[in-house]
Design an enzyme around this catalytic site. Structure first.
Site, short mmCIF file in Angstrom:
data_model
loop_
_atom_site.label_atom_id
_atom_site.label_comp_id
_atom_site.label_asym_id
_atom_site.label_seq_id
_atom_site.Cartn_x
_atom_site.Cartn_y
_atom_site.Cartn_z
N HIS A 1 0.86 -1.19 0.00
CA HIS A 1 0.00 0.00 0.00
C HIS A 1 0.90 1.25 0.00
CE1 HIS A 1 -2.81 3.08 1.26
NE2 HIS A 1 -3.78 2.27 0.85
N GLU B 1 -4.00 2.31 -7.39
CA GLU B 1 -4.45 3.43 -6.56
C GLU B 1 -3.54 4.63 -6.82
OE1 GLU B 1 -6.55 2.14 -2.70
OE2 GLU B 1 -4.44 1.72 -2.40
P1 PGA Z 1 -9.58 6.15 0.20
O1 PGA Z 1 -8.34 5.15 0.47
O2 PGA Z 1 -10.73 5.31 -0.29
O3 PGA Z 1 -9.87 6.75 1.56
O4 PGA Z 1 -9.14 7.15 -0.79
C1 PGA Z 1 -8.08 4.08 -0.37
C2 PGA Z 1 -6.87 3.31 0.10
O5 PGA Z 1 -5.96 3.93 0.66
O6 PGA Z 1 -6.80 2.09 -0.06
#
Ligand code: PGA
Length: 252
Positions: A100, A174
């Protein structure tokens, strides 16, 4: 959307205490049961380590799947503070996030550690959810593919090594500049990135689910679901309220 189950992964991060996680599961038990029994939906919740066994216990009788947010890169031994993949498997985890962006940035995790973690997870049969994504600077300087290519290397190596086995993995794209900001990239851009990711695994993509994460909310999810290349969402802050999470699942 295709006819596979759409995957909703709740990443509760360190936003909730042990008691709050328990309450989120216990007070909404029937809701979790109902939501997770939908034939088009697969739900995975990723609490922090100390809550995992409680969540597994409380949500028994639902089809909610439990995952972890990370794991040790080592198998076992003298690694104070680490949690081994085999313990997570014993605790009932079926998935685990790895790489992550918060861990890449705050804990300086790089490809080497991430590759080791994926290996540990695969060895015990936990499905890794490998998170990748470019920062705003990298996006602005058009380095997205260079960055993603690099971040996918450890996974590529493992996929390559396990040619003969059926390897199940998730890749969560992401964009770092979208996490927790309310900003979602243009859909044409997301679509292009997903098409590119799929091209990287053309010979081995049977077990790969491609997820989008970054400001998935009641406001953004309906349009994001229309992007056919996306198999699911990784949801942070909006997953900490059952009602909001449920709306994200149900809104079409
Ligand atoms: P968020 O976070 O949905 O709050 O933008 C996503 C993540 O960090 O996996």
């Amino acid at each position: 959307m295709n006819d596979r189950q759409f995957l909703y992964i709740a990443n509760w991060k360190m936003a909730l205490s042990l008691h709050q996680v328990r309450a989120l599961c216990f007070e909404n038990y029937h809701g979790w049961q109902e939501l997770s029994s939908r034939s088009d939906t697969k739900i995975v919740v990723c609490p922090s380590y100390e809550s995992i066994t409680d969540v597994v216990d409380v949500l028994q009788g639902t089809q909610v799947i439990v995952g972890s947010q990370d794991c040790s890169r080592f198998e076992r031994g003298a690694f104070t503070g680490d949690v081994a993949a085999y313990s997570l498997q014993e605790a009932g985890c079926k998935y685990s996030l790895v790489g992550h962006s918060e861990r890449r940035v705050l804990c300086q995790e790089g490809n080497k550690e991430i590759g080791q973690k994926i290996t540990q997870l695969v060895q015990v049969g936990i499905i890794p959810i490998v998170c990748i994504g470019e920062t705003l600077d990298q996006y602005k300087s058009k380095k997205t593919y260079e960055v993603l290519h690099k971040q996918l290397e450890p996974l590529q190596a493992i996929v390559h090594r396990s040619q003969q086995q059926i390897l199940q993995v998730c890749i969560a794209y992401e964009p770092v500049w979208s996490i927790g900001t309310g900003v979602v990239p243009e859909h044409a851009y997301i679509q292009e990135v997903f098409a590119w990711m799929r091209e990287q695994f053309t010979n081995n993509d049977i077990g790969i689910e491609y997820l989008y994460g970054g400001s998935v909310s009641e406001q953004t999810s309906v349009a994001l679901k229309k992007i056919p290349e996306i198999n699911g969402f990784l949801i942070g802050s909006a997953s900490c309220s059952f009602q909001t999470f449920k709306n994200i699942v149900l809104l079409q």
